[in-house]
Design an enzyme around this catalytic site. Structure first.
Site, PDB file in Angstrom:
ATOM      1  N   GLY A   1       0.965  -1.224  -0.237  1.00 40.64           N
ATOM      2  CA  GLY A   1      -0.160  -0.056   0.094  1.00 40.64           C
ATOM      3  C   GLY A   1       0.949   1.352   0.015  1.00 40.64           C
ATOM      4  O   GLY A   1       2.197   1.069   0.298  1.00 40.64           O
TER       5      GLY A   1
ATOM      6  N   GLN B   1       3.311  10.129   0.665  1.00 42.02           N
ATOM      7  CA  GLN B   1       4.734   9.433   0.608  1.00 42.02           C
ATOM      8  C   GLN B   1       5.380   9.680  -0.489  1.00 42.02           C
ATOM      9  O   GLN B   1       6.581   9.244  -0.458  1.00 42.02           O
ATOM     10  CB  GLN B   1       4.218   7.680   0.967  1.00 42.02           C
ATOM     11  CG  GLN B   1       3.671   7.319   2.262  1.00 42.02           C
ATOM     12  CD  GLN B   1       3.455   5.871   2.449  1.00 42.02           C
ATOM     13  OE1 GLN B   1       2.585   5.294   2.038  1.00 42.02           O
ATOM     14  NE2 GLN B   1       4.520   5.453   3.107  1.00 42.02           N
TER      15      GLN B   1
ATOM     16  N   CYS C   1       5.820   0.313   7.421  1.00 39.96           N
ATOM     17  CA  CYS C   1       5.686   1.394   6.584  1.00 39.96           C
ATOM     18  C   CYS C   1       6.884   1.545   5.825  1.00 39.96           C
ATOM     19  O   CYS C   1       7.882   1.829   6.008  1.00 39.96           O
ATOM     20  CB  CYS C   1       5.061   2.558   7.394  1.00 39.96           C
ATOM     21  SG  CYS C   1       4.721   3.856   6.450  1.00 39.96           S
ATOM     22  N   LEU C   2       6.569   1.940   4.322  1.00 43.19           N
ATOM     23  CA  LEU C   2       7.680   2.361   3.506  1.00 43.19           C
ATOM     24  C   LEU C   2       8.320   3.398   4.089  1.00 43.19           C
ATOM     25  O   LEU C   2       9.520   3.782   3.450  1.00 43.19           O
ATOM     26  CB  LEU C   2       7.344   2.386   1.994  1.00 43.19           C
ATOM     27  CG  LEU C   2       6.575   1.152   1.444  1.00 43.19           C
ATOM     28  CD1 LEU C   2       6.114   1.507   0.101  1.00 43.19           C
ATOM     29  CD2 LEU C   2       7.586   0.046   1.355  1.00 43.19           C
TER      30      LEU C   2
ATOM     31  N   HIS D   1      -4.555   1.732   7.325  1.00 44.51           N
ATOM     32  CA  HIS D   1      -3.112   2.329   7.484  1.00 44.51           C
ATOM     33  C   HIS D   1      -2.967   3.403   6.285  1.00 44.51           C
ATOM     34  O   HIS D   1      -2.414   4.539   6.805  1.00 44.51           O
ATOM     35  CB  HIS D   1      -1.898   1.292   7.027  1.00 44.51           C
ATOM     36  CG  HIS D   1      -0.562   1.638   7.297  1.00 44.51           C
ATOM     37  ND1 HIS D   1       0.320   1.437   8.061  1.00 44.51           N
ATOM     38  CD2 HIS D   1      -0.011   2.467   6.410  1.00 44.51           C
ATOM     39  CE1 HIS D   1       1.281   1.866   7.778  1.00 44.51           C
ATOM     40  NE2 HIS D   1       1.428   2.648   6.833  1.00 44.51           N
ATOM     41  N   GLU D   2      -3.572   3.363   5.158  1.00 42.85           N
ATOM     42  CA  GLU D   2      -3.183   4.254   3.952  1.00 42.85           C
ATOM     43  C   GLU D   2      -4.239   5.311   4.250  1.00 42.85           C
ATOM     44  O   GLU D   2      -3.794   6.623   3.989  1.00 42.85           O
ATOM     45  CB  GLU D   2      -3.567   3.640   2.652  1.00 42.85           C
ATOM     46  CG  GLU D   2      -2.677   2.296   2.404  1.00 42.85           C
ATOM     47  CD  GLU D   2      -1.237   2.495   2.674  1.00 42.85           C
ATOM     48  OE1 GLU D   2      -0.560   3.810   2.465  1.00 42.85           O
ATOM     49  OE2 GLU D   2      -0.524   1.773   2.919  1.00 42.85           O
TER      50      GLU D   2
HETATM   51 ZN    ZN Z   1       2.610   3.517   5.534  1.00 44.95          ZN
END
Ligand code: ZN
Length: 186
Positions: free
Chosen positions: A41, A46, A100-101, A142-143
């Protein structure tokens, strides 16, 4: 990719007024970035865009209950959600480890409702409403947090925040240094 410490990540994203070519191009760019980073995601902040859009692609094999039945059999991946909103959450919650990225090498258990009903607009401007379960429900929550400027650090327990404090501080400092360097050269 924008990392923890970048102010765009803690800024609430703007509602998208019209789904046009620029939004479709942004969605494609986000999907490419998500796959390149091997995430499931990604939210627009981001990639530095403060707009209410996120993408999700949970592999089929990760979308199954303990009996091997898919949680969301009718849902086609990837999902592109424009202006998503949560319309309902289950009372039942569950704690599962999340990453998380924007937080490389950080993982922590996060408590969330196990099912949610989400409304969104797709890239053709069509409205959708679906009950989501399993990892898809967790990932979409989360997103959606990202679109409100809410991060893993806001959701994790104080115990985990303290345990990860050193790593989080280093990550924030590195991001701030990179942003300052970019500002000087720009
Ligand atoms: Zn994230």
């Amino acid at each position: 990719m924008r990392y923890y410490g970048d102010p765009v990540l803690t800024t609430p994203a703007r509602t998208i007024e019209r789904v046009d070519e620029s939004i479709r191009a942004l969605a494609q760019d986000m999907l490419d970035t998500m796959y390149a980073e091997e995430g499931i995601g990604l939210a627009a902040p981001q990639v530095g865009e403060s707009l209410a859009i996120c993408v999700v692609d949970v592999p089929r094999e990760s979308d199954c209950d303990p009996d091997g039945q898919p949680y969301n059999p009718e849902l086609a991946m990837p999902l592109v959600l424009v202006n998503p909103e949560i319309a309902w959450v289950s009372e039942r919650e569950e704690s599962r480890e999340e990453g998380c990225l924007s937080f490389p090498d950080v993982r922590a258990p996060i408590r969330r409702p196990v099912e949610v009903t989400v409304r969104w607009t797709d890239l053709d401007g069509q409205p959708w409403e679906r009950r989501l379960r399993g990892l898809v429900a967790r990932c979409v929550q989360h997103e959606l947090d990202h679109l409100k400027g809410i991060l893993l650090t806001d959701r994790m327990s104080p115990v985990h925040r303290i345990a990860l404090a050193g790593r989080l501080k280093r990550l924030r400092k590195a991001t701030e240094n990179d942003l300052r360097a970019a500002m000087r050269s720009g």
